[in-house]
Design a protein around this motif. Structure first.
Motif, PDB file in Angstrom:
ATOM      1  N   ASP A   1     -44.123   4.523  18.623  1.00 58.38           N
ATOM      2  CA  ASP A   1     -43.700   5.579  17.335  1.00 58.38           C
ATOM      3  C   ASP A   1     -42.542   6.279  18.169  1.00 58.38           C
ATOM      4  OD1 ASP A   1     -45.301   3.987  15.624  1.00 58.38           O
ATOM      5  OD2 ASP A   1     -46.743   5.420  15.903  1.00 58.38           O
ATOM      6  N   GLU A   2     -42.218   6.432  18.935  1.00 56.30           N
ATOM      7  CA  GLU A   2     -41.146   7.187  19.614  1.00 56.30           C
ATOM      8  C   GLU A   2     -39.674   6.620  19.824  1.00 56.30           C
ATOM      9  OE1 GLU A   2     -43.002   8.747  23.406  1.00 56.30           O
ATOM     10  OE2 GLU A   2     -44.248  10.177  22.474  1.00 56.30           O
ATOM     11  N   LEU A   3     -39.927   5.627  19.440  1.00 59.07           N
ATOM     12  CA  LEU A   3     -39.335   4.551  20.267  1.00 59.07           C
ATOM     13  C   LEU A   3     -38.553   4.055  19.033  1.00 59.07           C
ATOM     14  CD1 LEU A   3     -37.211   3.168  22.213  1.00 59.07           C
ATOM     15  CD2 LEU A   3     -39.205   1.082  21.800  1.00 59.07           C
ATOM     16  N   VAL A   4     -39.129   3.856  17.993  1.00 61.86           N
ATOM     17  CA  VAL A   4     -38.737   3.813  16.656  1.00 61.86           C
ATOM     18  C   VAL A   4     -37.859   4.971  16.028  1.00 61.86           C
ATOM     19  CG1 VAL A   4     -39.680   3.195  14.128  1.00 61.86           C
ATOM     20  CG2 VAL A   4     -40.992   2.160  16.081  1.00 61.86           C
ATOM     21  N   ALA A   5     -38.679   6.017  16.210  1.00 57.88           N
ATOM     22  CA  ALA A   5     -38.218   7.523  15.558  1.00 57.88           C
ATOM     23  C   ALA A   5     -36.922   7.868  16.416  1.00 57.88           C
ATOM     24  CB  ALA A   5     -38.934   8.462  16.007  1.00 57.88           C
ATOM     25  N   GLY A   6     -36.754   6.948  17.446  1.00 54.56           N
ATOM     26  CA  GLY A   6     -35.253   7.181  18.442  1.00 54.56           C
ATOM     27  C   GLY A   6     -34.236   6.514  18.026  1.00 54.56           C
ATOM     28  N   TYR A   7     -34.978   5.160  17.104  1.00 56.08           N
ATOM     29  CA  TYR A   7     -33.772   4.569  16.397  1.00 56.08           C
ATOM     30  C   TYR A   7     -33.440   4.741  14.762  1.00 56.08           C
ATOM     31  CZ  TYR A   7     -32.895   1.420  20.200  1.00 56.08           C
ATOM     32  OH  TYR A   7     -32.227   0.982  22.083  1.00 56.08           O
ATOM     33  N   LEU A   8     -34.448   5.390  14.824  1.00 53.41           N
ATOM     34  CA  LEU A   8     -34.302   5.357  13.045  1.00 53.41           C
ATOM     35  C   LEU A   8     -34.938   6.328  12.072  1.00 53.41           C
ATOM     36  CD1 LEU A   8     -36.611   2.331  11.862  1.00 53.41           C
ATOM     37  CD2 LEU A   8     -33.808   1.984  12.023  1.00 53.41           C
ATOM     38  N   GLY A   9     -34.971   7.670  13.366  1.00 48.72           N
ATOM     39  CA  GLY A   9     -35.116   9.097  12.607  1.00 48.72           C
ATOM     40  C   GLY A   9     -36.182   9.450  12.310  1.00 48.72           C
ATOM     41  N   PRO A  10     -36.988  10.749  12.501  1.00 51.08           N
ATOM     42  CA  PRO A  10     -38.296  11.104  12.574  1.00 51.08           C
ATOM     43  C   PRO A  10     -39.113  11.031  10.929  1.00 51.08           C
ATOM     44  CG  PRO A  10     -36.570  13.133  12.362  1.00 51.08           C
ATOM     45  CD  PRO A  10     -35.993  11.452  12.017  1.00 51.08           C
TER      46      PRO A  10
ATOM     47  N   PRO B   1     -30.659  -5.802  18.520  1.00 47.51           N
ATOM     48  CA  PRO B   1     -30.707  -5.645  19.959  1.00 47.51           C
ATOM     49  C   PRO B   1     -31.154  -5.062  20.993  1.00 47.51           C
ATOM     50  CG  PRO B   1     -29.077  -7.362  19.031  1.00 47.51           C
ATOM     51  CD  PRO B   1     -29.189  -5.693  17.373  1.00 47.51           C
ATOM     52  N   ALA B   2     -30.672  -4.056  20.884  1.00 44.77           N
ATOM     53  CA  ALA B   2     -31.040  -3.351  21.566  1.00 44.77           C
ATOM     54  C   ALA B   2     -32.669  -2.282  21.469  1.00 44.77           C
ATOM     55  CB  ALA B   2     -29.707  -1.482  21.432  1.00 44.77           C
ATOM     56  N   PHE B   3     -32.520  -2.434  20.666  1.00 42.15           N
ATOM     57  CA  PHE B   3     -34.418  -2.287  20.117  1.00 42.15           C
ATOM     58  C   PHE B   3     -34.966  -3.255  20.467  1.00 42.15           C
ATOM     59  CE2 PHE B   3     -37.805  -2.259  17.389  1.00 42.15           C
ATOM     60  CZ  PHE B   3     -38.243  -0.831  17.454  1.00 42.15           C
ATOM     61  N   GLN B   4     -34.846  -4.162  20.816  1.00 47.79           N
ATOM     62  CA  GLN B   4     -35.506  -5.388  20.720  1.00 47.79           C
ATOM     63  C   GLN B   4     -35.747  -5.552  22.383  1.00 47.79           C
ATOM     64  OE1 GLN B   4     -33.634  -8.239  18.769  1.00 47.79           O
ATOM     65  NE2 GLN B   4     -35.220  -9.057  17.192  1.00 47.79           N
TER      66      GLN B   4
END
Length: 285
Positions: A171-180, A247-250
């Motif tokens: 969840d923290e990784l997703v938020a780092g890319y897409l916002g909180p 690609p970076a997120f994956q």
């Protein structure tokens, strides 16, 4: 449109179809038995599954009926293509699939013994859909709402055969890319998805409900790829949301998962499924 201004759009699950089928834990077979027993189903009648996605609940429940129809507001038809592929794989020949928004019902589809909504009703114009679906039910029919979270299991520290997926760090990784703030299609859902189903159903003239608690607690093994697919199966982290950063997120997600399990295997306990049954009139079947 919801109270906070969010509005459904066709990108909600764009790119998620194959991830959804691979990353969501399957509904348990006892779910079908619980519905059959509660409604006295005998193999007759028609099933309509609204917001069917890749057919997870449709395929499970279709054997309880003569015929079944799965409908989904699938922008690129990938979800329905995946559903049809899975139906062919298991030899389910009594199911049809159609691209259709719930708000477009009844769409001359006729009447049904049971109409199901599995993890889908919160995305819809609920008052409109409830009113229209009530008119599509047979006199002894039923609306079946399946509340479930099948992308991840319950939290806990009891021993399992393999580590639990690191969902907090995911969840923290997703938020780092897409916002909180939770993403959904082209919009955001700061307060989460819609609630208040009971009030909606009573306004539409339904009676009930009957509640069933199904399953939960089974240990399920999962691979790195399956957990990654579960992440991309969510509207809040659908592939299209990452744009050229996908690609970076994956790569970061894969690294996180492989570091979290030496064997590349995870284990989780499934969540309990809440089945809520509503009836179109004052007399229950």
């Amino acid at each position: 449109m919801s109270a906070d201004g969010w509005e459904w759009d066709e990108t909600l699950y764009a790119g998620s179809a194959t991830h959804y089928a691979a990353g969501r834990m399957p509904y348990p077979s006892i779910l079908a038995e619980a519905v059959r027993s509660a409604l006295g189903l005998d193999g007759r009648g028609r099933l309509l599954d609204v917001g069917c996605g890749p057919g997870s609940s449709t395929l499970l429940l279709a054997p309880l009926f003569e015929t079944a129809l799965g409908v989904d507001a699938d922008a690129d038809a990938d979800m329905l293509a995946e559903a049809a592929r899975r139906a062919d794989w298991v030899g389910a020949i009594n199911i049809e699939w159609r691209r259709l928004r719930a708000e477009e019902l009844p769409a001359d589809l006729g009447t049904f013994r049971v109409v199901t909504f599995a993890q889908s009703f919160h995305w819809m114009d609920q008052d409109l859909v409830a009113d229209r679906v009530r008119g599509m039910l047979d006199p002894d029919g039923a609306w079946v709402h399946i509340h479930a979270s099948t992308h991840r299991g319950v939290d806990g520290d009891d021993p399992l055969p393999h580590p639990r997926p690191p969902w907090d760090r995911i969840d923290e990784l997703v938020a780092g890319y897409l916002g909180p703030v939770r993403r959904a299609g082209q919009g955001r859902l700061p307060a989460g998805t819609r609630s208040g189903e009971e009030e909606v159903m009573r306004r539409a003239g339904f009676t009930g409900p009957t509640r069933l608690d199904v399953g939960g607690g089974q240990i399920v093994g999962r691979t790195v790829d399956e957990v990654a697919a579960a992440v991309f199966s969510l509207s809040s982290s659908a592939p299209h949301l990452f744009g050229d950063r996908l690609p970076a997120f994956q790569a970061e997600l894969h690294e996180l998962l492989t570091r979290s399990s030496d064997s590349g295997r995870f284990a989780e306990r499934t969540r309990e499924i809440d089945v809520v049954i509503w009836y179109p009139g004052s007399t229950r079947p």
